[in-house]
Design a protein around this motif. Structure first.
Motif, short mmCIF file in Angstrom:
data_model
loop_
_atom_site.label_atom_id
_atom_site.label_comp_id
_atom_site.label_asym_id
_atom_site.label_seq_id
_atom_site.Cartn_x
_atom_site.Cartn_y
_atom_site.Cartn_z
N ALA A 134 1.05 -1.19 0.74
CA ALA A 134 -0.09 -0.20 0.19
C ALA A 134 0.75 0.67 -0.25
CB ALA A 134 -1.09 0.29 1.52
N LYS A 135 0.70 2.51 -0.57
CA LYS A 135 0.83 3.57 -0.43
C LYS A 135 1.07 3.78 0.54
CE LYS A 135 2.41 4.20 -5.30
NZ LYS A 135 3.23 4.04 -5.86
N MET A 143 -0.07 -3.61 8.12
CA MET A 143 0.36 -5.08 7.85
C MET A 143 0.94 -4.30 6.01
SD MET A 143 -1.67 -8.13 9.55
CE MET A 143 -2.95 -7.29 9.09
N ASN A 144 1.83 -4.44 5.59
CA ASN A 144 2.01 -3.67 4.90
C ASN A 144 3.39 -4.85 4.15
OD1 ASN A 144 2.19 -2.67 1.91
ND2 ASN A 144 2.16 -0.17 3.11
N GLU A 145 3.51 -5.80 3.53
CA GLU A 145 4.24 -7.13 3.08
C GLU A 145 5.42 -6.82 2.54
OE1 GLU A 145 4.49 -10.94 0.09
OE2 GLU A 145 2.36 -10.57 1.76
N PHE A 157 4.02 2.91 4.92
CA PHE A 157 3.70 3.63 3.91
C PHE A 157 4.42 2.37 2.58
CE2 PHE A 157 4.97 7.19 6.43
CZ PHE A 157 4.29 8.29 6.25
N GLY A 158 4.29 2.47 1.71
CA GLY A 158 4.85 1.54 0.86
C GLY A 158 6.36 2.12 0.35
N LYS A 159 7.30 0.75 -0.11
CA LYS A 159 8.41 1.17 -0.30
C LYS A 159 8.71 2.10 -1.19
CE LYS A 159 10.67 -3.47 1.02
NZ LYS A 159 10.93 -4.02 0.83
#
Length: 173
Positions: A134-135, A143-145, A157-159
């Motif tokens: 996710a952004k 949870m943002n794998e 934040f997303g990468k």
């Protein structure tokens, strides 16, 4: 109020029946669903306008506009707003608002709910957010794998959130 709801229901049902009868048309302006796959036209009708579910709306086509259902809005491809108690889609370009939101593939937009799940991209605002990348996530549990942090509280934040779009394109080629 009851008379207005009954009239709106009858109008949507009539338009839905007409849309199903015209198999050569590419899309319908309005559609009404009663249950998963009911009426049969719901499965194949594309909508540019308004799809309503009393209580459930679903289909394998797309909705470009608004999909509203009392209990569950579950059309595969959404371009616009999907609003219900539970929203389910394969792809979303717009916004999902529900207690539980689910987008299986790419979310190009936002999710607002108690629990939000997205395959990748998008912005999530809720108590529990889960995504592949996710952004941005704002919630109690995030949870943002493939995110900046795989698990976080309050914000994540997303990468790719802090990279320019030119850098992202160059890295993907």
């Amino acid at each position: 109020m009851k008379k207005m709801l009954i009239a709106m229901f009858a109008l949507c049902l009539g338009i839905s029946a007409l849309a199903g009868a015209k198999a050569g048309d590419d899309y319908s302006v309005m559609d009404l669903g009663i249950w998963f796959g009911l009426p049969d036209s719901m499965q194949t009708t594309n909508v540019r306008g308004f799809r309503m579910g009393l209580p459930i709306s679903s289909g394998s086509g797309y909705v470009s506009g608004l999909e509203f259902a009392l209990f569950c809005a579950a059309t595969d491809d959404i371009e616009g707003l999907q609003l219900s108690t539970v929203t389910v889609a394969e792809k979303v370009a717009g916004c999902q608002i529900a207690a539980v939101t689910y987008c299986n593939q790419a979310l190009k937009g936002s999710q607002f709910g108690i629990v939000n799940v997205a395959g990748k991209r998008g912005w999530q605002f809720g108590l529990v957010n889960s995504s592949n990348n996710a952004k941005f996530q704002l919630g109690l549990i995030n949870m943002n794998e493939n995110g900046l942090w795989p698990f976080s509280f309050l914000v994540n934040f997303g990468k790719d959130s802090f990279k320019s779009s030119e850098t992202i394109v160059n890295e993907s080629t």
